[in-house]
Design a protein around this motif. Structure first.
Motif, PDB file in Angstrom:
ATOM      1  N   THR A 129       3.505  67.579  53.853  1.00  0.00           N
ATOM      2  CA  THR A 129       4.473  68.555  54.353  1.00  0.00           C
ATOM      3  C   THR A 129       3.753  69.768  54.932  1.00  0.00           C
ATOM      4  OG1 THR A 129       6.199  67.893  52.805  1.00  0.00           O
ATOM      5  CG2 THR A 129       6.341  70.121  53.702  1.00  0.00           C
ATOM      6  N   ALA A 130       4.056  70.070  56.182  1.00  0.00           N
ATOM      7  CA  ALA A 130       3.384  71.170  56.877  1.00  0.00           C
ATOM      8  C   ALA A 130       3.982  71.311  58.270  1.00  0.00           C
ATOM      9  CB  ALA A 130       1.886  70.905  56.990  1.00  0.00           C
ATOM     10  N   VAL A 131       3.596  72.383  58.917  1.00  0.00           N
ATOM     11  CA  VAL A 131       3.843  72.499  60.351  1.00  0.00           C
ATOM     12  C   VAL A 131       2.625  71.902  61.047  1.00  0.00           C
ATOM     13  CG1 VAL A 131       4.233  74.046  62.293  1.00  0.00           C
ATOM     14  CG2 VAL A 131       5.246  74.562  60.058  1.00  0.00           C
ATOM     15  N   TYR A 132       2.878  70.959  61.929  1.00  0.00           N
ATOM     16  CA  TYR A 132       1.804  70.267  62.628  1.00  0.00           C
ATOM     17  C   TYR A 132       1.652  70.861  64.036  1.00  0.00           C
ATOM     18  CZ  TYR A 132       1.354  66.778  58.983  1.00  0.00           C
ATOM     19  OH  TYR A 132       1.107  66.150  57.792  1.00  0.00           O
ATOM     20  N   TYR A 133       0.409  71.184  64.384  1.00  0.00           N
ATOM     21  CA  TYR A 133       0.104  71.823  65.660  1.00  0.00           C
ATOM     22  C   TYR A 133      -0.780  70.917  66.516  1.00  0.00           C
ATOM     23  CZ  TYR A 133       1.693  76.125  63.449  1.00  0.00           C
ATOM     24  OH  TYR A 133       2.450  77.092  62.823  1.00  0.00           O
ATOM     25  N   CYS A 134      -0.396  70.802  67.767  1.00  0.00           N
ATOM     26  CA  CYS A 134      -1.202  70.072  68.731  1.00  0.00           C
ATOM     27  C   CYS A 134      -2.296  70.991  69.280  1.00  0.00           C
ATOM     28  CB  CYS A 134      -0.307  69.574  69.868  1.00  0.00           C
ATOM     29  SG  CYS A 134      -1.175  68.690  71.162  1.00  0.00           S
ATOM     30  N   ARG A 135      -3.472  70.443  69.476  1.00  0.00           N
ATOM     31  CA  ARG A 135      -4.613  71.201  70.011  1.00  0.00           C
ATOM     32  C   ARG A 135      -5.285  70.364  71.079  1.00  0.00           C
ATOM     33  NH1 ARG A 135     -10.178  71.308  69.305  1.00  0.00           N
ATOM     34  NH2 ARG A 135     -11.183  73.346  69.096  1.00  0.00           N
ATOM     35  N   MET A 177      -7.772  65.610  72.438  1.00  0.00           N
ATOM     36  CA  MET A 177      -6.487  66.134  71.987  1.00  0.00           C
ATOM     37  C   MET A 177      -6.352  65.786  70.517  1.00  0.00           C
ATOM     38  SD  MET A 177      -3.944  65.129  75.158  1.00  0.00           S
ATOM     39  CE  MET A 177      -2.575  66.130  74.583  1.00  0.00           C
ATOM     40  N   GLY A 178      -5.736  66.648  69.768  1.00  0.00           N
ATOM     41  CA  GLY A 178      -5.628  66.366  68.349  1.00  0.00           C
ATOM     42  C   GLY A 178      -4.574  67.181  67.654  1.00  0.00           C
ATOM     43  N   TRP A 179      -4.579  67.077  66.336  1.00  0.00           N
ATOM     44  CA  TRP A 179      -3.574  67.717  65.506  1.00  0.00           C
ATOM     45  C   TRP A 179      -4.221  68.458  64.336  1.00  0.00           C
ATOM     46  CZ3 TRP A 179       1.536  67.636  66.830  1.00  0.00           C
ATOM     47  CH2 TRP A 179       1.907  66.717  67.807  1.00  0.00           C
ATOM     48  N   TYR A 180      -3.643  69.586  64.035  1.00  0.00           N
ATOM     49  CA  TYR A 180      -3.935  70.346  62.835  1.00  0.00           C
ATOM     50  C   TYR A 180      -2.604  70.554  62.119  1.00  0.00           C
ATOM     51  CZ  TYR A 180      -8.701  71.498  64.313  1.00  0.00           C
ATOM     52  OH  TYR A 180     -10.021  71.428  64.667  1.00  0.00           O
ATOM     53  N   ARG A 181      -2.667  70.985  60.867  1.00  0.00           N
ATOM     54  CA  ARG A 181      -1.436  71.276  60.143  1.00  0.00           C
ATOM     55  C   ARG A 181      -1.632  72.471  59.234  1.00  0.00           C
ATOM     56  NH1 ARG A 181      -1.268  65.922  56.180  1.00  0.00           N
ATOM     57  NH2 ARG A 181      -2.990  66.532  54.807  1.00  0.00           N
ATOM     58  N   GLN A 182      -0.525  73.113  58.923  1.00  0.00           N
ATOM     59  CA  GLN A 182      -0.563  74.277  58.044  1.00  0.00           C
ATOM     60  C   GLN A 182       0.626  74.238  57.109  1.00  0.00           C
ATOM     61  OE1 GLN A 182      -0.858  78.052  60.063  1.00  0.00           O
ATOM     62  NE2 GLN A 182      -1.650  79.057  58.240  1.00  0.00           N
ATOM     63  N   GLN A 205       3.763  70.366  74.667  1.00  0.00           N
ATOM     64  CA  GLN A 205       5.068  70.061  74.093  1.00  0.00           C
ATOM     65  C   GLN A 205       4.869  69.073  72.958  1.00  0.00           C
ATOM     66  OE1 GLN A 205       8.149  71.394  74.957  1.00  0.00           O
ATOM     67  NE2 GLN A 205       8.824  70.358  73.086  1.00  0.00           N
ATOM     68  N   ALA A 206       5.125  69.539  71.752  1.00  0.00           N
ATOM     69  CA  ALA A 206       5.020  68.679  70.580  1.00  0.00           C
ATOM     70  C   ALA A 206       6.416  68.261  70.143  1.00  0.00           C
ATOM     71  CB  ALA A 206       4.315  69.407  69.447  1.00  0.00           C
ATOM     72  N   SER A 207       6.530  67.029  69.678  1.00  0.00           N
ATOM     73  CA  SER A 207       7.825  66.526  69.232  1.00  0.00           C
ATOM     74  C   SER A 207       7.625  65.485  68.150  1.00  0.00           C
ATOM     75  CB  SER A 207       8.585  65.919  70.415  1.00  0.00           C
ATOM     76  OG  SER A 207       7.866  64.833  70.962  1.00  0.00           O
ATOM     77  N   GLY A 208       8.714  65.150  67.468  1.00  0.00           N
ATOM     78  CA  GLY A 208       8.684  64.047  66.514  1.00  0.00           C
ATOM     79  C   GLY A 208       8.708  64.437  65.056  1.00  0.00           C
ATOM     80  N   GLY A 209       8.667  65.714  64.748  1.00  0.00           N
ATOM     81  CA  GLY A 209       8.724  66.110  63.353  1.00  0.00           C
ATOM     82  C   GLY A 209      10.089  65.847  62.749  1.00  0.00           C
TER      83      GLY A 209
END
Length: 114
Positions: A89-95, A33-38, A4-8
């Motif tokens: 600016t991007a969509v951030y994804y948790c991994r 745990m980490g973050w990527y973005r697109q 569950q990602a939140s905070g954008g």
């Protein structure tokens, strides 16, 4: 594993946001745990990693502006983003990774206006 990602959200240049990623339906603790973005029209790119019991790693583009940390809740990490730029600016994804298994969460949109 459920992530569950939140905070954008929407923020002006120079502003701050905090993203959170919580993993549930998992036994034990993750290795990292980490973050990527697109961004639109671009490949997904690495942002930051929290290695449990060890280091925090960052992409050069966010170093000194973003901080990844472990939250008090189990299997939760936060990404504090400061001095945001339009290019963030991007969509951030948790991994998350446990052993050789990698799981991705749904994205959360971050928009930085100029």
């Amino acid at each position: 594993v459920q992530l569950q990602a939140s905070g954008g959200g929407l923020v002006q240049t120079g502003g701050s946001l905090r993203l959170s990623c919580r993993a549930s339906r998992v036994t034990g603790r993750f290795d990292r745990m980490g973050w990527y973005r697109q961004a639109p029209g671009r490949l997904r790119e690495y942002v930051a990693t929290y290695i449990f019991g060890g280091n925090q790693l960052y992409a050069d583009s966010v170093k000194d502006r973003f901080t990844i940390s472990r939250a008090s809740a189990e299997n939760t990490v936060n990404l504090q983003m400061t001095s945001l730029k339009p290019e963030d600016t991007a969509v951030y994804y948790c991994r998350v990774q446990k052993g050789g298994v990698v799981s991705w969460g749904q994205g959360t949109q971050v928009t930085v206006s100029s």
